[in-house]
Write a protein that holds these residues in place. Structure first.
Motif, PDB file in Angstrom:
ATOM      1  N   GLU A 131       0.856  -1.200   0.000  1.00 32.16           N
ATOM      2  CA  GLU A 131       0.000   0.000   0.000  1.00 32.16           C
ATOM      3  C   GLU A 131       0.879   1.232   0.000  1.00 32.16           C
ATOM      4  O   GLU A 131       1.900   1.271   0.707  1.00 32.16           O
ATOM      5  CB  GLU A 131      -0.848   0.040   1.262  1.00 32.16           C
TER       6      GLU A 131
ATOM      7  N   THR B 163      -5.297   5.187   7.635  1.00 35.08           N
ATOM      8  CA  THR B 163      -5.875   5.704   6.394  1.00 35.08           C
ATOM      9  C   THR B 163      -7.339   6.078   6.611  1.00 35.08           C
ATOM     10  O   THR B 163      -8.152   5.232   6.960  1.00 35.08           O
ATOM     11  CB  THR B 163      -5.776   4.632   5.284  1.00 35.08           C
TER      12      THR B 163
ATOM     13  N   PHE C 128      -7.978   2.012  -3.252  1.00 33.81           N
ATOM     14  CA  PHE C 128      -8.733   1.963  -1.987  1.00 33.81           C
ATOM     15  C   PHE C 128      -9.754   3.101  -2.018  1.00 33.81           C
ATOM     16  O   PHE C 128      -9.383   4.279  -1.927  1.00 33.81           O
ATOM     17  CB  PHE C 128      -7.744   2.149  -0.840  1.00 33.81           C
TER      18      PHE C 128
ATOM     19  N   GLU D 141     -10.430  -1.790  -3.649  1.00 34.10           N
ATOM     20  CA  GLU D 141     -10.600  -2.228  -2.264  1.00 34.10           C
ATOM     21  C   GLU D 141     -11.602  -1.274  -1.627  1.00 34.10           C
ATOM     22  O   GLU D 141     -11.356  -0.064  -1.543  1.00 34.10           O
ATOM     23  CB  GLU D 141      -9.271  -2.202  -1.507  1.00 34.10           C
TER      24      GLU D 141
ATOM     25  N   GLY E 279     -10.684  -1.733   9.632  1.00 32.13           N
ATOM     26  CA  GLY E 279     -11.494  -1.872  10.843  1.00 32.13           C
ATOM     27  C   GLY E 279     -12.194  -3.216  10.956  1.00 32.13           C
ATOM     28  O   GLY E 279     -13.129  -3.357  11.745  1.00 32.13           O
TER      29      GLY E 279
ATOM     30  N   ASN F 173      -8.199  -7.308   3.505  1.00 28.89           N
ATOM     31  CA  ASN F 173      -6.912  -6.854   4.043  1.00 28.89           C
ATOM     32  C   ASN F 173      -7.159  -6.439   5.483  1.00 28.89           C
ATOM     33  O   ASN F 173      -7.889  -5.477   5.738  1.00 28.89           O
ATOM     34  CB  ASN F 173      -6.386  -5.684   3.213  1.00 28.89           C
TER      35      ASN F 173
ATOM     36  N   GLY G 125      -5.462  -5.900   9.470  1.00 30.16           N
ATOM     37  CA  GLY G 125      -4.239  -5.743  10.242  1.00 30.16           C
ATOM     38  C   GLY G 125      -4.465  -5.559  11.721  1.00 30.16           C
ATOM     39  O   GLY G 125      -4.179  -6.445  12.536  1.00 30.16           O
ATOM     40  N   HIS G 126      -5.001  -4.417  12.092  1.00 33.39           N
ATOM     41  CA  HIS G 126      -5.003  -4.000  13.484  1.00 33.39           C
ATOM     42  C   HIS G 126      -5.661  -5.021  14.415  1.00 33.39           C
ATOM     43  O   HIS G 126      -5.089  -5.387  15.449  1.00 33.39           O
ATOM     44  CB  HIS G 126      -5.695  -2.632  13.606  1.00 33.39           C
TER      45      HIS G 126
HETATM   46  N1  PXP Z   1      -6.671  -1.739   3.708  1.00 33.91           N
HETATM   47  C1  PXP Z   1      -6.103  -0.519   3.575  1.00 33.91           C
HETATM   48  C2  PXP Z   1      -6.047   0.091   2.211  1.00 33.91           C
HETATM   49  C3  PXP Z   1      -5.546   0.153   4.685  1.00 33.91           C
HETATM   50  O1  PXP Z   1      -4.978   1.357   4.504  1.00 33.91           O
HETATM   51  C4  PXP Z   1      -5.580  -0.472   5.936  1.00 33.91           C
HETATM   52  C5  PXP Z   1      -4.969   0.212   7.115  1.00 33.91           C
HETATM   53  O2  PXP Z   1      -3.590   0.281   6.941  1.00 33.91           O
HETATM   54  C6  PXP Z   1      -6.145  -1.745   6.026  1.00 33.91           C
HETATM   55  C7  PXP Z   1      -6.714  -2.347   4.905  1.00 33.91           C
HETATM   56  C8  PXP Z   1      -6.170  -2.529   7.303  1.00 33.91           C
HETATM   57  O3  PXP Z   1      -6.972  -1.891   8.233  1.00 33.91           O
HETATM   58  P1  PXP Z   1      -6.980  -2.436   9.726  1.00 33.91           P
HETATM   59  O4  PXP Z   1      -5.580  -2.274  10.254  1.00 33.91           O
HETATM   60  O5  PXP Z   1      -7.971  -1.545  10.399  1.00 33.91           O
HETATM   61  O6  PXP Z   1      -7.395  -3.871   9.668  1.00 33.91           O
END
Ligand code: PXP
Length: 279
Positions: free
Chosen positions: A105, A136, A166, A186, A228, A247, A249-250
Motif C-alpha cells: 500500500e 488511512t 482503496f 478495495e 477496521g 486486508n 491488520g489491526h
Molecule cells: N486496507 C487498507 C487500504 C488500509 O490502509 C488499511 C490500514 O492500513 C487496512 C486495509 C487494514 O486496516 P486495519 O488495520 O484496520 O485492519
C-alpha cells in the motif's frame, strides 16, 4: 491454485494469484457456490511495536511468515511517506522472502511509485495519505483524479504490477476506477466498522458495500475490502459474494497479544468461513 479450504469449510476456496481473474468460478469443493476468498494480513502494526522501542523485534517479516504458515493467503504492508511503521528495508525483505502475494500500500506520489517499480510487489494498492492521520481515513478521490494518479496507474501497469484503488463504497468512485483501467478496487469498510452497535447503521453500510461490490463486479473489477475488520464484524461482510479479498491488520495483531499470531490468523479465517458459509 492451492485448493486449500479455509478453516475446514468445504465451500470456501482459497486461491493464489493465477485464478483471481476468474473470481466467479464454481467452488471445486462443493461444486455449487462461487465462493472465493483470500485473506491478506497487514503487518504494519508489528512494525509499529518494533519502532516504539527502536529494537529489531518484533520483525514484521517474521510475522508475515507466521501469518502465511497459519493459513493467510498474502501479506499487506503500507510504506507511509513518514515511514512511521514499515520501512524501506522491510519492503525489500518482504519482496525477497514472500512466496505468496505481496500487496504494497502506498500514496500516489512520484517517490512511492519509483519504489514500487523497483521492488515490483504483486499488487500496489493506492491509498490517500495525510501525515496527521492515525490510519488511512477515507478513500482515494478517483472521480476528480489528478493527472498524477493517472500517470502513476499507467507506470505501475507498465511495470506489470496489479493496481488496486482503496475507495469509498461509492458508485461514482467505482466507475471512475474502472475508467482508469485498474484491475481491482478495495472498498473502505471503515464506516461499516464504526457502525458497530447500531444495527440500522450497520445494515445501511452493508447495503452500500453490497451495491458497490455488485457494480464493481459488473464492470469486471476484482473486489477487495478492508479497514477496521474484526472477527465480530467480518462474517456479515463476507456474506457479500463479490468480495474476494480482505486486508486486515489491526484487529488480528491486537488479538495476537492474547492468543498468539497463528491463533489470531486462524480465528479470522474461521470467522470468514462462518460468514461465507451462511446462506
Ligand atoms: N486496507 C487498507 C487500504 C488500509 O490502509 C488499511 C490500514 O492500513 C487496512 C486495509 C487494514 O486496516 P486495519 O488495520 O484496520 O485492519
Amino acid at each position: 491454485m492451492s485448493g486449500r479450504p479455509l478453516a475446514g469449510e468445504s465451500c470456501v476456496e482459497s486461491v493464489e494469484r493465477g485464478p483471481i481473474s476468474r473470481p466467479n468460478r464454481t467452488c471445486s469443493f462443493c461444486a455449487t457456490v462461487p465462493l472465493v476468498m483470500r485473506l491478506h494480513i497487514n503487518v504494519d502494526h508489528v512494525a509499529t511495536l518494533r519502532n516504539a522501542r527502536g529494537t529489531p523485534y518484533p520483525d514484521p517479516v517474521e510475522a508475515a511468515r507466521v501469518c502465511l504458515d497459519a493459513g493467510a493467503h498474502g501479506i499487506t504492508a503500507h510504506l507511509r511517506e513518514d515511514r512511521r511503521h514499515i520501512r524501506d528495508e522491510d519492503v525489500q525483505r518482504l519482496r525477497a522472502t514472500l512466496r505468496s502475494t505481496f500487496n504494497l500500500e502506498m500514496a500516489s506520489t512520484d517517490e512511492m511509485i519509483a519504489i514500487a517499480c523497483k521492488v515490483v510487489p504483486d499488487v500496489v494498492t493506492l491509498v490517500p495519505e495525510r501525515r496527521e492521520e492515525r490510519t488511512t481515513e477515507g478513500g482515494l478521490e478517483v472521480v476528480k483524479a489528478s493527472p498524477a494518479l493517472r500517470t502513476h496507474v499507467e507506470q505501475l501497469r507498465a511495470a506489470d504490477i496489479k493496481v488496486s484503488l482503496f475507495i469509498a463504497p461509492d458508485l461514482a468512485q467505482i466507475e471512475a476506477s474502472h475508467a482508469l483501467g485498474v484491475e481491482q478496487i478495495e472498498l473502505h469498510t471503515g464506516e461499516y466498522a464504526h457502525a458497530a452497535g447500531d444495527a440500522a447503521a450497520e445494515k445501511r453500510e452493508l447495503e452500500r458495500l453490497a451495491a458497490a461490490a455488485k457494480r464493481g463486479r459488473e464492470l469486471g473489477l476484482e473486489i477487495a475490502a478492508g479497514h477496521g475488520l474484526t472477527t465480530k464484524n467480518v462474517p456479515a461482510l463476507v456474506a457479500i459474494p463479490e468480495i474476494i479479498e480482505l486486508n486486515i491488520g489491526h484487529a488480528t495483531v491486537a488479538d495476537a497479544v492474547f492468543v498468539g499470531l497463528p491463533a489470531a490468523v486462524r480465528a479470522m479465517l474461521a470467522a470468514i468461513g462462518k460468514g461465507r458459509a451462511s446462506p
